[in-house]
Design a protein around this motif. Structure first.
Motif, PDB file in Angstrom:
ATOM      1  N   SER A  52       0.741  -1.249   0.065  1.00 11.34           N
ATOM      2  CA  SER A  52      -0.144  -0.011  -0.159  1.00 11.34           C
ATOM      3  C   SER A  52       0.883   1.280  -0.131  1.00 11.34           C
ATOM      4  N   ARG A  53       1.871   1.281  -0.732  1.00 18.70           N
ATOM      5  CA  ARG A  53       2.947   2.473  -1.011  1.00 18.70           C
ATOM      6  C   ARG A  53       2.250   3.459  -2.241  1.00 18.70           C
ATOM      7  N   THR A  54       2.831   4.441  -2.191  1.00 17.84           N
ATOM      8  CA  THR A  54       2.594   5.503  -3.274  1.00 17.84           C
ATOM      9  C   THR A  54       3.876   5.949  -3.745  1.00 17.84           C
ATOM     10  N   ALA A  55       3.908   6.227  -4.845  1.00 15.21           N
ATOM     11  CA  ALA A  55       5.378   7.066  -5.411  1.00 15.21           C
ATOM     12  C   ALA A  55       5.405   7.725  -6.306  1.00 15.21           C
ATOM     13  N   GLU A  56       5.918   8.744  -6.688  1.00 11.75           N
ATOM     14  CA  GLU A  56       6.148   9.689  -7.630  1.00 11.75           C
ATOM     15  C   GLU A  56       6.975   8.700  -8.905  1.00 11.75           C
ATOM     16  N   THR A  57       6.301   7.702  -9.394  1.00 12.71           N
ATOM     17  CA  THR A  57       6.983   6.806 -10.502  1.00 12.71           C
ATOM     18  C   THR A  57       7.341   7.730 -11.761  1.00 12.71           C
ATOM     19  N   LEU A  58       6.683   8.868 -11.931  1.00 10.38           N
ATOM     20  CA  LEU A  58       7.165   9.590 -13.039  1.00 10.38           C
ATOM     21  C   LEU A  58       6.962  11.134 -12.624  1.00 10.38           C
ATOM     22  N   PRO A  59       8.070  11.902 -12.781  1.00 11.01           N
ATOM     23  CA  PRO A  59       8.083  12.942 -12.355  1.00 11.01           C
ATOM     24  C   PRO A  59       6.881  13.991 -12.225  1.00 11.01           C
ATOM     25  N   GLY A  60       6.493  14.385 -11.072  1.00 10.68           N
ATOM     26  CA  GLY A  60       5.102  15.048 -10.918  1.00 10.68           C
ATOM     27  C   GLY A  60       3.933  14.357 -10.922  1.00 10.68           C
ATOM     28  N   PHE A  61       3.893  12.928 -11.221  1.00 13.36           N
ATOM     29  CA  PHE A  61       2.716  12.078 -11.094  1.00 13.36           C
ATOM     30  C   PHE A  61       2.941  10.938 -10.001  1.00 13.36           C
ATOM     31  N   ARG A  62       1.963  11.078  -9.159  1.00  9.95           N
ATOM     32  CA  ARG A  62       1.905   9.888  -8.099  1.00  9.95           C
ATOM     33  C   ARG A  62       1.138   8.626  -8.239  1.00  9.95           C
ATOM     34  N   PHE A  63       1.688   7.720  -8.177  1.00 10.60           N
ATOM     35  CA  PHE A  63       1.101   6.437  -8.560  1.00 10.60           C
ATOM     36  C   PHE A  63       1.137   5.451  -7.249  1.00 10.60           C
ATOM     37  N   ASP A  64      -0.014   4.853  -7.167  1.00  9.30           N
ATOM     38  CA  ASP A  64       0.072   3.510  -6.111  1.00  9.30           C
ATOM     39  C   ASP A  64       0.816   2.525  -6.624  1.00  9.30           C
ATOM     40  N   VAL A  65       2.019   1.989  -5.965  1.00  5.59           N
ATOM     41  CA  VAL A  65       2.677   0.986  -6.469  1.00  5.59           C
ATOM     42  C   VAL A  65       2.108  -0.504  -6.571  1.00  5.59           C
TER      43      VAL A  65
END
Length: 498
Positions: A52-65
């Protein structure tokens, strides 16, 4: 407190240690802390949350991993007692829980309103209402049966029996006669495929019945800001209760841990075998090695210049979409993956957070988070196949893609070792392994090692952000080790320590 002397080497004694900070590990740690125990959590990653982590996988865009949509975070007994809203987590409800587009601009639309959903299914509406309605109306009983430890008698026997009987109908003549059209069977199969096994079997049917009923009972919400919000709220409550969380602390063997009366492992069988190397009885270790893992997921995240141009009305309002086509296509795609082949047209689960949470992307931009089912251990980038499947139901989608980020199944295991081979369900959801996970034991949470328990999704009731594996294991540890027989849920509802 134990009153035990500090061990040599500077690692003092504590009451309980939890290894792993996924939702189940955090749930177990919180319950132990609420019981007044001194608790440490050890997490190998630099952030808590596991799946249940969330990360800025692409710059400026946050995605649930991994996990993104959370009906169980509203419905499970653990989270109802914890009360996410009281801990600052906003659960945002899309107008449409999920949609299942088909060719020709058609789609099955699961509105929160059951009657509206049934009306959209035409002649199959009454059958959908009869299948899902009783479970939705008695959703607490439905959830209690689905999230039990499968070792106790359900409180609502009528609902538990109905859920079991409906699940067992899969593949029978009765099921085949239930629906006359194409849309309703496709909708049900799309939800069943969440289980990562071919949908025409009792276990995935049970998953579909529970999730489909919750769509009309509590919705399929998305946490504001991402799934990390749930993990962060649990972690904050643990710290408030005096618990300690150590991140960036990989554990390779039980001997590395502080001396503790109880150790709870938010790990799968492979993790237990590694940490307890040389300590487990041979028969138990052999059973753990025989634990079966299922199909895997390849994650594909998109940064978009605009909203997805779905062809079917209603899809633009859905938080979740199942992209595979007809029931027959869903069955064929999942069977291909289960046999070790990549489906030409894979099952794709898509989440568009922007329908309720535009803050996940820069102003005027959008995110689309997807995963496709692939064979376990796959190293293949299936981004093109996923893009094609989206384009099939949303012509013009390709023109909106600013960037794409792919995490293969093999890479998913490196990110979270519990996802063996990229199996995000932490073990194949067959009928047998839904109940007897990870091994055939009267109590799946207790290991043969005194005071050591498993609390991961590789124990009943299995995957999902519901915290119940952690609760079931913590209940046993509290009773066995500390003599605390209070209902853990009452401990959770009571005033926090600190």
């Amino acid at each position: 407190m134990t009153g035990a002397r500090p061990r040599a080497g500077g690692r003092g004694a504590v009451d309980a240690v939890v290894v792993g900070s996924g939702p189940n590990g955090l749930a177990a740690a919180l319950l132990l802390a609420r019981a007044g125990l001194e608790v440490q959590v050890h997490e190998a990653a630099t952030t808590v949350g596991g799946g249940s982590r969330t990360a800025e996988t692409l710059p400026g865009f946050r995605f649930d991993v991994c996990s993104a949509v959370h009906p169980m975070a509203l419905a499970s007994p653990f989270f109802r007692a914890f009360d996410l809203a009281a801990h600052g987590v906003g659960m945002l409800q899309p107008e449409v829980a999920y949609a299942h587009p088909l060719d020709g601009g058609r789609a099955g639309i699961a509105w929160r309103d059951l009657d509206r959903t049934a009306d959209g299914l035409g002649p199959d509406g009454p059958a959908w209402r009869a299948l899902v309605g009783p479970l939705a109306r008695r959703w607490r009983g439905t959830v209690a049966a689905a999230l039990s430890d499968f070792r106790t008698v359900p409180g609502d026997l009528l609902t538990a029996g109905r859920l079991g009987l409906r699940a067992m109908e899969q593949g029978s003549a009765l099921w085949g006669a239930r629906f006359a059209g194409e849309v309703a069977p496709a909708m049900f199969s799309g939800v069943a495929a969440h289980a990562l096994v071919p949908p025409r079997a009792p276990a995935p049917a049970g998953v579909a019945l529970v999730l489909a009923s919750l769509a009309h009972a509590v919705g399929w919400p998305l946490p504001r800001g991402g799934s990390q919000a749930i993990a962060d709220a649990l972690a904050a409550a643990i710290r408030h209760g005096g618990g300690v969380i150590l991140t960036g602390q990989p554990v390779e063997h039980l001997d590395q841990l502080p001396r503790a009366r109880a150790v709870l492992l938010d790990l799968g069988p492979h993790g237990l075998l590694r940490l307890a190397a040389g300590r487990l009885p041979a028969r138990y270790a052999r059973q753990l090695r025989g634990f079966r893992y299922g199909s895997a997921a390849c994650k594909v995240d998109y940064a978009l210049s605009g909203p997805v141009p779905w062809a079917a009305p209603g899809c633009e309002l859905a938080g979740t979409l199942h992209l595979v086509g007809s029931r027959g296509e869903a069955v064929a795609a999942e069977r291909a993956v289960a046999s070790g082949r990549h489906a030409e047209r894979p099952y794709v689960l898509a989440v568009q957070p922007g329908v309720v949470d535009p803050g996940r992307a820069p102003a005027g931009r959008h995110t689309l988070s997807t995963y496709a089912h692939v064979p376990r251990g796959s190293r293949q980038d299936v981004g093109d196949a996923v893009t094609a499947q989206i384009e099939r139901f949303a012509p013009g989608f390709r023109d909106l893609v600013l960037a794409r980020h792919v995490t293969t199944a093999a890479e998913a295991e490196r990110y979270n070792p519990n996802n063996v081979g990229g199996d995000i369900a932490a073990g194949a959801l067959t009928l047998r392994q839904s109940v007897l996970r990870p091994v055939a034991r009267r109590d799946p949470y207790r290991t043969p090692l005194p005071g050591v328990y498993l609390c991961s999704a590789s124990t009943p009731p299995g995957p999902g952000v519901h915290g119940m594996c952690g609760l079931h294991a913590a209940r046993r540890a509290l009773r066995d080790v500390f003599g605390i027989t209070a209902d853990p849920l009452e401990l959770l509802r009571g005033p926090a320590a600190g």
